[in-house]
Design a protein around this motif. Structure first.
Motif, PDB file in Angstrom:
ATOM      1  N   ARG A  75     -17.988  38.433 -43.439  1.00 17.57           N
ATOM      2  CA  ARG A  75     -18.719  37.962 -42.252  1.00 17.57           C
ATOM      3  C   ARG A  75     -20.099  38.619 -42.174  1.00 17.57           C
ATOM      4  O   ARG A  75     -21.085  37.974 -41.833  1.00 17.57           O
ATOM      5  CB  ARG A  75     -17.919  38.257 -40.989  1.00 17.57           C
ATOM      6  CG  ARG A  75     -18.599  37.749 -39.733  1.00 17.57           C
ATOM      7  CD  ARG A  75     -17.786  38.035 -38.488  1.00 17.57           C
ATOM      8  NE  ARG A  75     -18.384  37.404 -37.319  1.00 17.57           N
ATOM      9  CZ  ARG A  75     -17.894  37.488 -36.089  1.00 17.57           C
ATOM     10  NH1 ARG A  75     -16.789  38.186 -35.865  1.00 17.57           N
ATOM     11  NH2 ARG A  75     -18.505  36.887 -35.083  1.00 17.57           N
TER      12      ARG A  75
ATOM     13  N   TRP B  84     -18.745  32.270 -41.552  1.00 21.07           N
ATOM     14  CA  TRP B  84     -17.832  32.510 -40.430  1.00 21.07           C
ATOM     15  C   TRP B  84     -17.867  31.356 -39.452  1.00 21.07           C
ATOM     16  O   TRP B  84     -18.932  30.835 -39.120  1.00 21.07           O
ATOM     17  CB  TRP B  84     -18.235  33.811 -39.737  1.00 21.07           C
ATOM     18  CG  TRP B  84     -17.291  34.277 -38.670  1.00 21.07           C
ATOM     19  CD1 TRP B  84     -17.413  34.054 -37.324  1.00 21.07           C
ATOM     20  CD2 TRP B  84     -16.087  35.028 -38.856  1.00 21.07           C
ATOM     21  NE1 TRP B  84     -16.362  34.648 -36.645  1.00 21.07           N
ATOM     22  CE2 TRP B  84     -15.531  35.265 -37.570  1.00 21.07           C
ATOM     23  CE3 TRP B  84     -15.437  35.557 -39.969  1.00 21.07           C
ATOM     24  CZ2 TRP B  84     -14.345  35.968 -37.384  1.00 21.07           C
ATOM     25  CZ3 TRP B  84     -14.253  36.285 -39.784  1.00 21.07           C
ATOM     26  CH2 TRP B  84     -13.732  36.467 -38.496  1.00 21.07           C
ATOM     27  N   ARG B  85     -16.703  30.976 -38.968  1.00 18.40           N
ATOM     28  CA  ARG B  85     -16.634  29.942 -37.924  1.00 18.40           C
ATOM     29  C   ARG B  85     -16.824  30.625 -36.575  1.00 18.40           C
ATOM     30  O   ARG B  85     -15.994  31.432 -36.154  1.00 18.40           O
ATOM     31  CB  ARG B  85     -15.291  29.223 -37.953  1.00 18.40           C
ATOM     32  CG  ARG B  85     -15.111  28.221 -36.802  1.00 18.40           C
ATOM     33  CD  ARG B  85     -13.825  27.456 -36.942  1.00 18.40           C
ATOM     34  NE  ARG B  85     -12.653  28.273 -36.699  1.00 18.40           N
ATOM     35  CZ  ARG B  85     -12.041  28.406 -35.515  1.00 18.40           C
ATOM     36  NH1 ARG B  85     -12.535  27.794 -34.444  1.00 18.40           N
ATOM     37  NH2 ARG B  85     -10.956  29.121 -35.392  1.00 18.40           N
ATOM     38  N   GLU B  86     -17.914  30.312 -35.915  1.00 19.31           N
ATOM     39  CA  GLU B  86     -18.147  30.860 -34.570  1.00 19.31           C
ATOM     40  C   GLU B  86     -17.126  30.221 -33.620  1.00 19.31           C
ATOM     41  O   GLU B  86     -16.890  29.016 -33.644  1.00 19.31           O
ATOM     42  CB  GLU B  86     -19.573  30.578 -34.102  1.00 19.31           C
ATOM     43  CG  GLU B  86     -20.628  31.200 -34.975  1.00 19.31           C
ATOM     44  CD  GLU B  86     -20.590  32.728 -34.982  1.00 19.31           C
ATOM     45  OE1 GLU B  86     -20.021  33.308 -34.005  1.00 19.31           O
ATOM     46  OE2 GLU B  86     -21.091  33.325 -35.938  1.00 19.31           O
ATOM     47  N   ARG B  87     -16.574  31.024 -32.761  1.00 22.16           N
ATOM     48  CA  ARG B  87     -15.500  30.512 -31.892  1.00 22.16           C
ATOM     49  C   ARG B  87     -16.055  30.163 -30.529  1.00 22.16           C
ATOM     50  O   ARG B  87     -17.058  30.682 -30.112  1.00 22.16           O
ATOM     51  CB  ARG B  87     -14.408  31.582 -31.750  1.00 22.16           C
ATOM     52  CG  ARG B  87     -13.744  31.883 -33.109  1.00 22.16           C
ATOM     53  CD  ARG B  87     -12.730  32.997 -32.990  1.00 22.16           C
ATOM     54  NE  ARG B  87     -12.192  33.336 -34.309  1.00 22.16           N
ATOM     55  CZ  ARG B  87     -11.164  32.707 -34.867  1.00 22.16           C
ATOM     56  NH1 ARG B  87     -10.564  31.736 -34.221  1.00 22.16           N
ATOM     57  NH2 ARG B  87     -10.733  33.044 -36.056  1.00 22.16           N
TER      58      ARG B  87
ATOM     59  N   ASP C 106     -18.556  24.762 -34.062  1.00 21.43           N
ATOM     60  CA  ASP C 106     -18.262  24.972 -35.477  1.00 21.43           C
ATOM     61  C   ASP C 106     -16.880  24.470 -35.877  1.00 21.43           C
ATOM     62  O   ASP C 106     -16.659  24.126 -37.045  1.00 21.43           O
ATOM     63  CB  ASP C 106     -18.352  26.467 -35.819  1.00 21.43           C
ATOM     64  CG  ASP C 106     -19.742  26.895 -36.217  1.00 21.43           C
ATOM     65  OD1 ASP C 106     -20.637  26.030 -36.255  1.00 21.43           O
ATOM     66  OD2 ASP C 106     -19.936  28.090 -36.487  1.00 21.43           O
TER      67      ASP C 106
END
Length: 380
Positions: A122, A377-380, A322
């Motif tokens: 990340r 990274w998948r932003e939440r 995302d």
């Protein structure tokens, strides 16, 4: 001093008593440090002959997850760490120093200064160094599977001795299998039901995972980069064995062909090859392109179907989220895996058509997936 009461943390006296009984000499703890979960602590010893200065203390969770209660998660980790160290004689996991008879308190090796591979990815992205670490991660998972093949009964004996009932030993019915049904229903509710031919492909994938044959092996149940600790001067270690069990070995390799929850994409050809080489040392069937390819595709596609349960949830999110892009990338990576191994063609076709529909319905997700760096990274 003890940490403030939180319903999870044990008293320092309990940790000291457990370690003293284990090592045979008085052990004293100076302070307790909370880590990323309230049930995971670092204990700093002031008097601990034969032990390092710090140890990790894992307590009973407040509740279970998946198909296991909190008590069964603890028993399973206890059994797995003992099985790996004493029966397999592998240094791939933390050493277990002590455990309470009911497994509610586990004291294990502190792997610091190793850090989570996911955190490094990340922070830095997929650098050549981290690509090597990913390969080490894949090789370690493959080595664990290879060493454990044919020893499921022994692991079952360890779990039973700790209080696991006979009906709780069917590890094939874990998240990689059971939750695909929710995805199938979610896809239909969203308006993209699987055609009959694709459902037959999915049934074949489920049957492969439910009856692994020579691929039945131990996995930790969550083979993702956040469960591999790596650092300079030492070999990486697999962690988090609460979900450990004997199941299809290639469920532990699927994270290198389709993205897990954290990532928008992966690039794991080298990692899949490393896992395969390690597994083939004891499972010659892994060298068979058709058998290996079908198993990996089955594991990857069942993961895709598990995540398909989220289609309706993602449809309600704001444009640019995302998770929408990740869903498109997940479907397309599953289809590419199937095409690479010439397996499950109808299910692959459903993945392509559903991804195309999502690109139209969610214009924000209609981007060039090849332009997304692996392990973004998948932003939440």
């Amino acid at each position: 001093m003890s940490p403030p009461p939180d319903g999870v943390s044990p008293a320092v006296a309990a940790i000291e008593a457990l370690l003293t009984a284990s090592v045979g000499t008085r052990t004293a703890i100076g302070r307790i440090e909370r880590l990323h979960h309230p049930w995971v602590l670092r204990a700093h010893a002031v008097e601990a002959p034969g032990l390092p200065g710090t140890v990790i203390v894992k307590c009973l969770r407040p509740e279970g997850y998946g198909l296991r209660s909190a008590e069964e998660l603890a028993r399973c980790e206890h059994a797995a760490l003992t099985f790996i160290a004493d029966d397999l004689r592998l240094g791939l996991a933390p050493r277990l120093y002590a455990a309470s008879p009911d497994s509610r308190l586990l004291v294990m090796e502190d792997l610091h200064p190793r850090t989570e591979l996911a955190g490094q990815l990340r922070r830095d992205g997929l650098t050549p160094v981290l690509d090597d670490e990913l390969t080490a991660f894949a090789r370690s998972a493959g080595e664990l599977a290879a060493a454990s093949v044919g020893r499921a009964a022994l692991f079952g004996v360890r779990r039973t001795a700790l209080g696991t009932g006979a009906g709780q030993l069917d590890d094939w019915e874990h998240a990689h299998i059971g939750l695909w049904r929710n995805g199938l229903a979610g896809a239909a509710a969203f308006g993209v039901p699987l055609p009959a031919a694709a459902e037959r492909d999915l049934a074949a994938a489920v049957a492969e995972l439910a009856d692994p044959g020579p691929f039945l092996a131990l996995t930790n149940g969550d083979t993702e980069a956040h469960n591999f600790l790596t650092g300079p001067g030492g070999r990486g270690r697999l962690t988090d064995f609460e979900g450990a069990g004997f199941r299809h070995a290639l469920t532990a390799a699927a994270c290198f062909s389709v993205p897990g929850p954290n990532w928008l994409g992966v690039s794991g050809a080298g990692q899949v090859a490393a896992f395969r080489r390690a597994l083939a040392r004891t499972v010659p069937e892994a060298e068979d392109d058709q058998r290996f390819g079908f198993g990996l595709t089955a594991a990857s596609m069942v993961w895709v179907m598990m995540r398909a349960d989220r289609l309706g949830t993602l449809d309600a999110r704001r444009p640019g989220d995302d998770s929408r892009t990740q869903m498109v990338a997940l479907l397309e990576s599953g289809a590419r895996t199937a095409e690479a191994y010439r397996a499950l063609p109808h299910l692959a076709g459903w993945c392509w058509s559903t991804a195309a529909l999502l690109r139209r319905r969610w214009p924000d997700s209609d981007i060039d997936a090849a332009a997304i760096a692996p392990y973004t990274w998948r932003e939440r």
